[in-house]
Design a protein around this motif. Structure first.
Motif, PDB file in Angstrom:
ATOM      1  N   GLY A  60       0.788  -1.215   0.000  1.00 54.09           N
ATOM      2  CA  GLY A  60       0.000   0.000   0.000  1.00 54.09           C
ATOM      3  C   GLY A  60       0.832   1.283   0.000  1.00 54.09           C
ATOM      4  O   GLY A  60       0.286   2.363  -0.183  1.00 54.09           O
ATOM      5  N   LYS A  61       2.116   1.175   0.234  1.00 53.49           N
ATOM      6  CA  LYS A  61       2.987   2.355   0.212  1.00 53.49           C
ATOM      7  C   LYS A  61       3.416   2.623  -1.235  1.00 53.49           C
ATOM      8  O   LYS A  61       3.646   1.696  -2.005  1.00 53.49           O
ATOM      9  CB  LYS A  61       4.231   2.142   1.079  1.00 53.49           C
ATOM     10  N   THR A  62       3.529   3.894  -1.600  1.00 55.15           N
ATOM     11  CA  THR A  62       3.794   4.239  -2.997  1.00 55.15           C
ATOM     12  C   THR A  62       5.094   5.004  -3.230  1.00 55.15           C
ATOM     13  O   THR A  62       5.475   5.229  -4.374  1.00 55.15           O
ATOM     14  CB  THR A  62       2.639   5.086  -3.566  1.00 55.15           C
ATOM     15  N   SER A  63       5.775   5.412  -2.180  1.00 55.98           N
ATOM     16  CA  SER A  63       7.006   6.191  -2.348  1.00 55.98           C
ATOM     17  C   SER A  63       8.096   5.358  -3.006  1.00 55.98           C
ATOM     18  O   SER A  63       8.147   4.140  -2.861  1.00 55.98           O
ATOM     19  CB  SER A  63       7.522   6.680  -0.992  1.00 55.98           C
ATOM     20  N   GLU A  64       8.971   6.062  -3.714  1.00 60.66           N
ATOM     21  CA  GLU A  64      10.133   5.437  -4.325  1.00 60.66           C
ATOM     22  C   GLU A  64      11.365   6.170  -3.818  1.00 60.66           C
ATOM     23  O   GLU A  64      11.359   7.389  -3.656  1.00 60.66           O
ATOM     24  CB  GLU A  64      10.046   5.513  -5.842  1.00 60.66           C
ATOM     25  N   TYR A  65      12.432   5.414  -3.556  1.00 68.23           N
ATOM     26  CA  TYR A  65      13.634   5.972  -2.940  1.00 68.23           C
ATOM     27  C   TYR A  65      14.882   5.641  -3.745  1.00 68.23           C
ATOM     28  O   TYR A  65      14.984   4.571  -4.329  1.00 68.23           O
ATOM     29  CB  TYR A  65      13.825   5.396  -1.526  1.00 68.23           C
ATOM     30  N   TYR A  66      15.822   6.565  -3.737  1.00 64.67           N
ATOM     31  CA  TYR A  66      17.137   6.307  -4.310  1.00 64.67           C
ATOM     32  C   TYR A  66      18.184   6.565  -3.232  1.00 64.67           C
ATOM     33  O   TYR A  66      17.982   7.357  -2.307  1.00 64.67           O
ATOM     34  CB  TYR A  66      17.409   7.170  -5.542  1.00 64.67           C
ATOM     35  N   LYS A  67      19.301   5.858  -3.315  1.00 62.28           N
ATOM     36  CA  LYS A  67      20.369   5.984  -2.329  1.00 62.28           C
ATOM     37  C   LYS A  67      21.220   7.199  -2.667  1.00 62.28           C
ATOM     38  O   LYS A  67      21.673   7.368  -3.791  1.00 62.28           O
ATOM     39  CB  LYS A  67      21.234   4.733  -2.311  1.00 62.28           C
ATOM     40  N   GLN A  68      21.411   8.061  -1.676  1.00 61.41           N
ATOM     41  CA  GLN A  68      22.209   9.272  -1.833  1.00 61.41           C
ATOM     42  C   GLN A  68      23.376   9.220  -0.849  1.00 61.41           C
ATOM     43  O   GLN A  68      23.197   8.918   0.322  1.00 61.41           O
ATOM     44  CB  GLN A  68      21.357  10.511  -1.577  1.00 61.41           C
TER      45      GLN A  68
END
Length: 72
Positions: free
Chosen positions: A29-37
Motif C-alpha cells: 500500500g505504500k507508494t514512495s520510491e527511494y534512491y540511495k544518496q
C-alpha cells in the motif's frame, strides 16, 4: 545510516545492496520510491534513502539535522 528521508517510510532505516527501491516492496500500500544518496561529511561517509518526490536540497537539509543530533 541508510535512513529514509521523506515519503511513506520517513525515518525508517533499511540496508539494501542496491541504489533504488519502492516502499511497496517493504509494506503493501505504500507508494514512495527511494534512491540511495551519498553524503560525505569531513572524513565520514553516510548513505540515506531519499524519496523521489523530495527536492535534493530539502533532503540535504533534513540529513544535516539528523547528523547534528547528539549521539547518546
Amino acid at each position: 545510516m541508510n535512513i529514509c528521508i521523506g515519503g511513506d517510510l520517513n525515518g525508517q532505516s533499511f540496508d539494501f545492496d542496491k541504489g533504488y527501491f519502492k516502499a511497496g516492496d517493504i509494506e503493501e500500500g505504500k507508494t514512495s520510491e527511494y534512491y540511495k544518496q551519498k553524503y560525505i561529511i569531513g572524513d565520514d561517509l553516510y548513505f540515506f534513502w531519499v524519496s523521489n518526490d523530495l527536492d535534493l536540497g530539502d533532503a540535504t537539509d533534513q540529513v544535516e539535522l539528523i547528523l547534528r543530533k547528539p549521539k547518546n
